[in-house]
Scaffold this motif. Structure first.
Motif, mmCIF file in Angstrom:
data_model
loop_
_atom_site.group_PDB
_atom_site.id
_atom_site.type_symbol
_atom_site.label_atom_id
_atom_site.label_comp_id
_atom_site.label_asym_id
_atom_site.label_seq_id
_atom_site.Cartn_x
_atom_site.Cartn_y
_atom_site.Cartn_z
ATOM 1 N N CYS A 31 32.285 65.743 -46.195
ATOM 2 C CA CYS A 31 32.190 64.753 -45.127
ATOM 3 C C CYS A 31 30.719 64.433 -44.841
ATOM 4 C CB CYS A 31 32.856 65.303 -43.870
ATOM 5 S SG CYS A 31 32.719 64.209 -42.446
ATOM 6 N N THR A 32 30.410 63.153 -44.731
ATOM 7 C CA THR A 32 29.043 62.753 -44.421
ATOM 8 C C THR A 32 28.905 62.321 -42.962
ATOM 9 O OG1 THR A 32 29.521 60.552 -45.289
ATOM 10 C CG2 THR A 32 28.460 62.106 -46.787
ATOM 11 N N GLY A 33 29.951 62.540 -42.195
ATOM 12 C CA GLY A 33 29.851 62.380 -40.752
ATOM 13 C C GLY A 33 29.905 60.973 -40.222
ATOM 14 N N CYS A 34 30.688 60.111 -40.854
ATOM 15 C CA CYS A 34 30.735 58.729 -40.359
ATOM 16 C C CYS A 34 31.504 58.611 -39.049
ATOM 17 C CB CYS A 34 31.328 57.792 -41.403
ATOM 18 S SG CYS A 34 33.118 57.831 -41.533
ATOM 19 N N GLY A 35 32.403 59.560 -38.806
ATOM 20 C CA GLY A 35 33.142 59.566 -37.547
ATOM 21 C C GLY A 35 34.512 58.922 -37.582
#
Ligand code: SF4
Length: 51
Positions: A31-35
């Motif tokens: 996960c790259t944390g885009c939300g």
């Protein structure tokens, strides 16, 4: 209507784009944390193998 990703993620992506830095595909790495997943209460689901 919100696309689901966070403003912070978009700002970070904008800065990275100016530096020519790409963000890994979260369906292939982590996960790259885009939300989007937590905002929409969803998970990535792959429909079969990809090349
Ligand atoms: S795993 Fe979900 S929250 Fe994480 S980067 Fe991918 S789409 Fe966004």
């Amino acid at each position: 209507m919100s696309p689901g990703c966070t403003r912070g993620f978009l700002e970070r992506e904008y800065r990275r784009s100016l530096e020519g830095v790409t963000t890994p595909d979260c369906t292939r790495t982590s996960c790259t944390g885009c939300g989007i997943c937590p905002t929409l209460h969803v998970k990535n689901v792959l429909m079969g193998d990809r090349a």
